[in-house]
Design an enzyme around this catalytic site. Structure first.
Site, PDB file in Angstrom:
ATOM      1  N   MET A  29      13.533   1.900 -90.271  1.00 54.02           N
ATOM      2  CA  MET A  29      13.907   3.294 -90.040  1.00 54.02           C
ATOM      3  C   MET A  29      14.720   3.792 -91.234  1.00 54.02           C
ATOM      4  SD  MET A  29      14.353   3.771 -85.974  1.00 54.02           S
ATOM      5  CE  MET A  29      16.013   3.196 -85.848  1.00 54.02           C
ATOM      6  N   GLY A  30      14.602   3.116 -92.372  1.00 53.87           N
ATOM      7  CA  GLY A  30      15.315   3.548 -93.572  1.00 53.87           C
ATOM      8  C   GLY A  30      16.772   3.137 -93.553  1.00 53.87           C
ATOM      9  N   HIS A  33      19.366  -1.736 -96.350  1.00 54.16           N
ATOM     10  CA  HIS A  33      20.495  -2.542 -96.826  1.00 54.16           C
ATOM     11  C   HIS A  33      19.969  -3.939 -97.152  1.00 54.16           C
ATOM     12  CE1 HIS A  33      20.313  -4.201 -92.812  1.00 54.16           C
ATOM     13  NE2 HIS A  33      20.594  -3.016 -92.266  1.00 54.16           N
ATOM     14  N   GLY A  35      19.900  -6.577 -95.576  1.00 57.86           N
ATOM     15  CA  GLY A  35      19.118  -7.206 -94.508  1.00 57.86           C
ATOM     16  C   GLY A  35      17.642  -6.835 -94.648  1.00 57.86           C
ATOM     17  N   HIS A  36      17.381  -5.529 -94.846  1.00 57.54           N
ATOM     18  CA  HIS A  36      15.991  -5.080 -95.070  1.00 57.54           C
ATOM     19  C   HIS A  36      15.441  -5.712 -96.352  1.00 57.54           C
ATOM     20  CE1 HIS A  36      17.634  -1.499 -92.787  1.00 57.54           C
ATOM     21  NE2 HIS A  36      16.583  -1.814 -92.057  1.00 57.54           N
ATOM     22  N   GLY A 153      13.495  -8.655 -88.515  1.00 54.54           N
ATOM     23  CA  GLY A 153      14.756  -9.397 -88.590  1.00 54.54           C
ATOM     24  C   GLY A 153      15.187  -9.907 -87.221  1.00 54.54           C
ATOM     25  N   GLN A 159      13.899  -7.192 -79.664  1.00 55.33           N
ATOM     26  CA  GLN A 159      12.760  -6.439 -80.215  1.00 55.33           C
ATOM     27  C   GLN A 159      11.694  -7.396 -80.766  1.00 55.33           C
ATOM     28  OE1 GLN A 159      13.022  -2.775 -82.818  1.00 55.33           O
ATOM     29  NE2 GLN A 159      12.915  -4.284 -84.436  1.00 55.33           N
ATOM     30  N   SER A 191      23.833  -3.852 -90.651  1.00 51.81           N
ATOM     31  CA  SER A 191      23.153  -2.894 -89.784  1.00 51.81           C
ATOM     32  C   SER A 191      23.311  -1.510 -90.394  1.00 51.81           C
ATOM     33  CB  SER A 191      23.806  -2.915 -88.392  1.00 51.81           C
ATOM     34  OG  SER A 191      23.493  -1.732 -87.680  1.00 51.81           O
ATOM     35  N   SER A 192      22.293  -0.689 -90.242  1.00 49.71           N
ATOM     36  CA  SER A 192      22.398   0.685 -90.746  1.00 49.71           C
ATOM     37  C   SER A 192      23.525   1.419 -90.022  1.00 49.71           C
ATOM     38  CB  SER A 192      21.082   1.428 -90.546  1.00 49.71           C
ATOM     39  OG  SER A 192      20.052   0.710 -91.182  1.00 49.71           O
TER      40      SER A 192
HETATM   41  O1  PAF Z   1      14.002  -2.227 -86.102  1.00 52.12           O
HETATM   42  C1  PAF Z   1      13.760  -1.057 -86.445  1.00 52.12           C
HETATM   43  O2  PAF Z   1      14.248  -0.590 -87.458  1.00 52.12           O
HETATM   44  C2  PAF Z   1      12.833  -0.209 -85.587  1.00 52.12           C
HETATM   45  O3  PAF Z   1      13.010  -0.472 -84.237  1.00 52.12           O
HETATM   46  C3  PAF Z   1      11.343  -0.344 -85.988  1.00 52.12           C
HETATM   47  C4  PAF Z   1      10.836  -1.762 -85.745  1.00 52.12           C
HETATM   48  C5  PAF Z   1      11.170   0.024 -87.442  1.00 52.12           C
HETATM   49  C6  PAF Z   1      10.498   0.604 -85.135  1.00 52.12           C
HETATM   50  O4  PAF Z   1      10.883   1.917 -85.305  1.00 52.12           O
END
Ligand code: PAF
Length: 286
Positions: A29-30, A33, A35-36, A153, A159, A191-192
């Site tokens: 979701m942009g 950081h 982590g991404h 992650g 999730q 975390s964002s």
């Molecule tokens: O983990 C996230 O950032 C969101 O839940 C995802 C998997 C991109 C779905 O919108």
């Protein structure tokens, strides 16, 4: 390359598939950081081509949640992706994904609903409909990008477990790669939403990882009664912490554990001020 439409992405993917190239997808979701970045690095290393989606998905936010104020930093995200060797940043608008007026119009009506047993607990308990929104958008992204591998992650472990179940149940031809949580030196999981914390709240947020590490130390010393492990958390909580849950669950099917073992994942959610933070640890990990 930043692409905003589904048609453009499909065209590029078709070209790559024709060339026999493997494709990795990192859904985000942009507000990217480190982590991404660790997910992106894994994809770039493993796959011939990497797509990062940047989409603040409106249908996974509840009416009183932070959709409007969720950080949107596309320029910085695109720069990070470029430096990391990403081939496409897919940044669609809500209209591109859900049509005019999305939820309320006839443009978009079909949802993917994960099994009740996986969503009636942990984050799903307070975030009603959240995982319907997650599964629906992830399914759409899989259909658009048709990745061979998708990277998620462990920070959002519920999730991840739900997405694995969806992929398995619906025979979606993608391999889910699970990536470890990245933490600041202090232990705070990246975390964002950490952006919302003021310095005092950031200090208070360290309680989450301290509770989890302390439980792991007790488990490693031989304590397996989850009630006793739960009680070790009290010493770290102050009136600034509003504990939403501290749960001991099976790593694969989220079944509750009364006796902890190596497959037990400990999940925590705490609200500090207006900021809701989550973290988790697998007791069997080193
Ligand atoms: O983990 C996230 O950032 C969101 O839940 C995802 C998997 C991109 C779905 O919108």
């Amino acid at each position: 390359m930043i692409l905003h439409t589904i048609a453009e992405v499909r065209e590029q993917i078709k070209e790559w598939k024709k060339q026999g190239l493997s494709v990795g997808l990192v859904p985000t979701m942009g507000a990217l950081h480190a982590g991404h970045k660790s997910l992106i690095d894994k994809s770039v290393e493993k796959c011939d081509r990497t797509v990062v989606s940047v989409f603040v998905n409106p249908i996974q936010f509840g009416p009183s949640e932070d959709l409007d104020k969720y950080p949107r930093t596309l320029d910085a995200d695109a720069e990070m992706c470029k430096n990391a060797g990403v081939d496409i940043v897919f940044a669609p608008s809500p209209k591109e994904m859900y049509g005019e007026g999305h939820i309320m119009s006839n443009d978009f009506l079909t949802y993917v609903i994960p099994p009740y047993f996986y969503v009636d607990k942990l984050c799903g308990k307070s975030r009603i409909g959240h995982f319907d929104g997650v599964c629906t958008v992830v399914n759409k992204l899989f259909n658009i990008v048709q990745p061979d591998f998708a990277f998620f992650g462990q920070k959002d472990a519920q999730q991840l477990i739900i997405i694995r179940k969806m992929v398995n149940d619906l025979n979606i031809p993608v391999e889910i790669i699970s990536c470890p949580i990245v933490r600041e030196e202090s232990g705070l999981a990246l975390s964002s939403r950490n952006k919302y914390l003021n310095p005092q709240e950031k200090e208070q947020a360290l309680a989450l990882s301290k509770i989890l590490y302390n439980i792991k130390v007790c488990y490693d010393k031989g304590v397996t009664d989850t009630r006793a492990l739960f009680e070790t958390a009290y010493g770290f909580l102050t009136p600034a912490h509003s504990l939403e849950y501290l749960d001991f669950r099976d790593e694969n099917d989220l079944e509750e554990k009364t006796v902890a073992d190596d497959n037990t994942r400990v999940f925590i959610a705490v609200k500090i001020g207006n900021v809701r933070l989550i973290d988790n640890i697998l007791l069997g990990e080193n």
